[in-house]
Motif scaffolding. Structure first.
Motif, short mmCIF file in Angstrom:
data_model
loop_
_atom_site.label_atom_id
_atom_site.label_comp_id
_atom_site.label_asym_id
_atom_site.label_seq_id
_atom_site.Cartn_x
_atom_site.Cartn_y
_atom_site.Cartn_z
N ASP A 147 31.35 28.52 36.36
CA ASP A 147 31.19 28.19 37.79
C ASP A 147 30.65 29.40 38.55
N ASP A 179 23.66 21.76 30.95
CA ASP A 179 24.53 20.79 31.63
C ASP A 179 24.93 21.29 33.01
N GLU A 182 22.38 20.83 35.75
CA GLU A 182 22.44 19.45 36.26
C GLU A 182 23.57 19.28 37.25
N LYS A 183 24.71 19.86 36.91
CA LYS A 183 25.92 19.64 37.70
C LYS A 183 25.95 20.47 38.99
N HIS A 184 25.55 21.74 38.90
CA HIS A 184 25.76 22.65 40.03
C HIS A 184 24.56 22.82 40.96
#
Ligand code: ZN
Ligand code: ZN
Length: 256
Positions: A147, A179, A182-184
């Motif tokens: 993160d 991944d 894509e998410k953050h």
């Protein structure tokens, strides 16, 4: 930029100039977990820790790490308590279900004893194999590093440059980064980052392949006196880049 607990170790990991900064972080967290569980703090003697160990156990890789860590008595005490639970559970299962009674229909973990008891012997064993106290111990912390990595990519231009000048990542961690993008991330920044990371990976995968090929060439007697260039340690780096981890590492041992 707001500094967190993870900012500096993350920068340090990139400054080690290894083939993958996330392998560096993972190694450090694994070592911390070994110190915590088997080290001088003697967590293995605490009832609450042992309860977790008895329920979860360890994976094959970490059993090996624990064996070589060096606290033989600590390992044996923990294992003995774990054995007691495993044997009790196994006996119950053999009495009630000599043949497979219920296979796992869902990819759901059997969290409580009641659910666990419904599993067939094979499903119960496989369930255990998926869990490990050391893997679990650093999983949450590891996610925070990921993160932080994306937070810093967005907020700190210098960090972004630093990453794009690094040696990239191993394939295992590249998957997590892809991944994570894509998410953050979103919009143009997401597209730019994906493009830059892909380019970084391409260049560095090719670099390692080149190092490996020169390593092989060096075995030819005609190249005996030629410069090694960057290939002296190409074998372990090539293994790491594809599979993750540090193949040439010696065992991490207790400091006691
Ligand atoms: Zn890695
Ligand atoms: Zn493990």
């Amino acid at each position: 930029m707001k500094e967190t607990l993870y900012t500096i170790p993350l920068m340090d990991a990139f400054n080690e100039e290894e083939e993958c900064a996330f392998c560096v972080i993972e190694r450090k967290l694994e070592q911390d977990a070994l110190d915590y569980i088997l080290g001088s703090g003697a967590a293995y003697m605490q009832v609450d820790i042992r309860e977790v160990t008895d329920k979860i156990g360890f994976c094959q890789k970490h059993f090996k790490d624990m064996f070589h860590y060096g606290n033989a008595l600590g390992n044996a005490i923990m294992l003995s308590s774990y054995y007691h639970r495993v044997n009790t559970q196994l006996a119950k299962r053999m009495e009630s279900s000599p043949l497979a009674k219920k296979t796992k229909l869902f990819k759901k973990k059997a969290d409580d004893e009641e659910e666990e008891a419904k599993l067939s012997i094979s499903a119960w064993i496989r369930d255990r194999e998926e869990e490990c106290q050391i893997c679990g111990h650093f999983k949450d912390t590891y996610i925070r590093y990921l993160d932080t990595f994306f937070y810093m990519l967005k907020e700190d231009e210098n960090f972004y440059k630093r990453v794009m000048q690094s040696k990239g990542f191993c394939l295992h961690h590249y998957a997590q980064i892809a991944d994570g993008i894509e998410k953050h991330l979103s919009g143009d920044f997401k597209a730019k980052t994906m493009k830059d990371i892909n380019q970084l990976m391409k260049e560095n995968m090719n670099r390692v392949e080149g190092d490996l090929n020169w390593f092989i060439e060096k075995f030819d007697y005609r190249n005996r006196d030629a410069d090694w260039k960057n290939s002296r340690d190409a074998l372990q780096r090539a293994m790491q880049k594809i599979g993750g981890g540090f193949p040439a590492d010696t065992w991490y041992v207790s400091k006691k």
